[in-house]
Structure formats: C-alpha cells, structure tokens
Design an enzyme around this catalytic site. Sequence first.
Site, short mmCIF file in Angstrom:
data_model
loop_
_atom_site.label_atom_id
_atom_site.label_comp_id
_atom_site.label_asym_id
_atom_site.label_seq_id
_atom_site.Cartn_x
_atom_site.Cartn_y
_atom_site.Cartn_z
N CYS A 27 45.23 42.84 42.74
CA CYS A 27 45.09 44.06 43.55
C CYS A 27 44.05 43.85 44.66
O CYS A 27 42.84 43.94 44.40
CB CYS A 27 44.69 45.24 42.65
SG CYS A 27 44.43 46.76 43.57
N CYS B 93 41.83 46.90 45.36
CA CYS B 93 40.76 47.13 44.38
C CYS B 93 39.64 46.10 44.54
O CYS B 93 38.47 46.44 44.42
CB CYS B 93 41.29 47.01 42.95
SG CYS B 93 42.92 47.67 42.69
N ASP B 94 39.98 44.85 44.77
CA ASP B 94 38.99 43.76 44.66
C ASP B 94 38.66 43.05 45.96
O ASP B 94 37.75 42.22 45.99
CB ASP B 94 39.52 42.71 43.65
CG ASP B 94 39.71 43.32 42.26
OD1 ASP B 94 38.94 44.24 41.92
OD2 ASP B 94 40.62 42.89 41.55
#
Length: 310
Positions: free
Chosen positions: A136, A139-140
Amino acid sequence: MAQKDPYDIIIVGGGPAGYTAAQYAARAEKKVLVLEKMLSGGQIASSEMLENYPGFPEGIGGIEFGQLLEKQARRFGAQISMEEVQGVSLTGGSFKVQTKKNTYTSGAIIAAAGVNPRYLGVPGEEEFRGRGVSYCATCDGAFFRDKDVVVVGGGDAALEEAVYLTRFARKVALVHRRDRFRAVKYLQEKAYANEKVTLYLSHILLEIGGQNKVERVVLKDLARGEEKVVPTDGVFFYVGNNPNTSFLGDLPLKKNSGGFLEAGDNMETDIPGLFVAGDIRVTPLRQVVTAVSDGAVAAVSAVKYLEEGE
Ligand code: NAP
C-alpha cells in the site's frame, strides 16, 4: 455470543459495492446491516486519489470517498458495524452470519467483500513485511522520503502507485515480468514521462535481502538470463489480487480458476437469496464505477427476492 434481531439484508463489505447496495436497499425500506472488517471504502480507501469516477472532474481522495459512501448509506437508514465476518451458513431459508462477537440473521446476503493484495511468495517477502515490504503506497509511501524503492507489477495499480511513490522516493524501480505493461496507456505514459521511474521490463524479482530491514533485491533479466543485485530501501507489490471469499466457507458457489465468484446479470448466485457485487465476482472490469453499479443491481435483486421470492 450475542444473537441480534433479524435483518432483511446483510451486506458483507463496506466498499463502493457494499455501500451502494446498502443505500439502495435501505432506501427501499429494508432493514440493512453492513459489516466491514477495517475501513469504509475498502480498497479505494488505500488509494490516494480516485481520478476516473464520473462527476468528480478534479478527482476525489480515496479515504474521503469511502467516508461519503458510508454517510450516504447511513442517511437512508443502513446500520454499519465494524466487524469481520467469519462465516455464513444457511438454515431453513435464512442466513446466519457469524462475527467474533455476534451472530446475525437475515433473509438475504450480498457478498461485496472485495479483494486482498496477492503475495508473490519470494524469499524475504514475508520476513520483511512492515520492514520495507508493503502492499500500500498510500499507507507507507511517506516512510520512503528520499529513499529508493522497487515496485513489482505491470497492471494499473503498479503503474499508478509507482508514479505516486515518486512524490517521496528518490528513485522508483518498476519491475515487470513481461516486455509490455498491462496497464492502460494513460498510466503507462505517466510512468514513462517520470524521470524518477526506471523501468525493468522482462525482469523478475527473485529475492529480497537485508539485515533487519530491506536493503536490496535480486532481479533476473529474463532477456539476458542475468541476475543483478539492486540496492533498495523498500519493495511494493502490485501483482494482482485474491477475492475475499473465505467467509463463505463450503457454500456451493461457482468460482472461476482465480477463486472469483460467478454471478448472473442480476448478481444472483446458485444459492437463492445470496447475491454478489464488486471486485469479488467474475467481471470484465474492476473499477469503482462497476462496483457501485453491481451494488445497485444486487440490492434491487435482493429486495425483489425478499418481496416476491424471485
Ligand atoms: P492486475 O491488473 O491483475 O495486474 C497484476 C500485474 O501483476 C500484472 O502486470 C501481472 O503481470 C503481474 N503479476 C501477476 N502475477 C505475477 C507474478 N507471479 N510475478 C510477477 N508479476 C506478476 O492487478 P492490479 O493492477 O492490482 O489491478 C486490479 C484491477 O483493478 C484491474 O481491473 C485494474 O484495472 C483495476 N485498477 C484500476 C485502477 C485505475 O483505474 N486507476 C487502479 C488500480 C487498479 P502480467 O501483466 O504479465 O500478467
């Protein structure tokens, strides 16, 4: 284990398909429950920007879009609970839906649980998950500011996320097993035009190495038969998805070779009262716009089934 009052329709999955189904079914005055395991919006909530949904010419953030879907479903009276469904069974024409905390019953079910990222299964992938290996970018991605990352895959997701990662990363190496991408031309052009993206076409990722976190990958150039070590700080995998069907257990449902559920034009399955919608089913196009369409059709079909037994 609490046994709840019966619902007309239980929808498994709070993504675009599930919330659209909830909105349509609740608006038809059915008692509706949506069960979502993590975050409203499903897969789209982990996408930075939804660019191709009609009516949003400037695009809309994935998280915001998920929240709006939830808000609209609630407005028409759908109930929503953040619980993971562990099993669905059928007894005497009614469905029993099991979560960790509760047992729910309903007259119809709409399975709209979407997909999960597929793991490639190379050495180091599991070991370094959360320590440089990610599925992701939204997200990261920010953890990789001024660092080097590798993205694996050649579909829409890989190219879109590779370009997204250039906001943070110093360099993005895009590794794809074939000599051409599966992704739409528009996304290919964006990747080609981005000078931070280096293409490794006809390359496969053999392994990920490092001490406590990702430090390098070993790639194989399939055209030359050579292996090379490429230093990197992170690896993002976009090699396709698996449908989330495990909660359906042994129910006799038709699936294709990838495990996706077969449904008719009205989103019906071979089990009366059980409908499917969105990415979980066999479909020629997996987009938010097709998921919401599936959700509307599934809801109308489920309402008809409850009212007319069809
Ligand atoms: P996908 O289209 O299935 O692409 C998966 C990619 O991973 C393919 O390029 C495939 O290679 C590669 N791959 C699969 N197994 C592999 C393996 N064992 N080793 C190396 N590479 C492997 O998946 P996706 O990109 O996640 O997209 C899923 C769906 O969501 C699609 O329908 C897509 O259109 C949609 N989507 C749309 C958007 C958008 O519209 N903006 C964004 C994201 C996703 P091959 O090409 O060689 O098979």
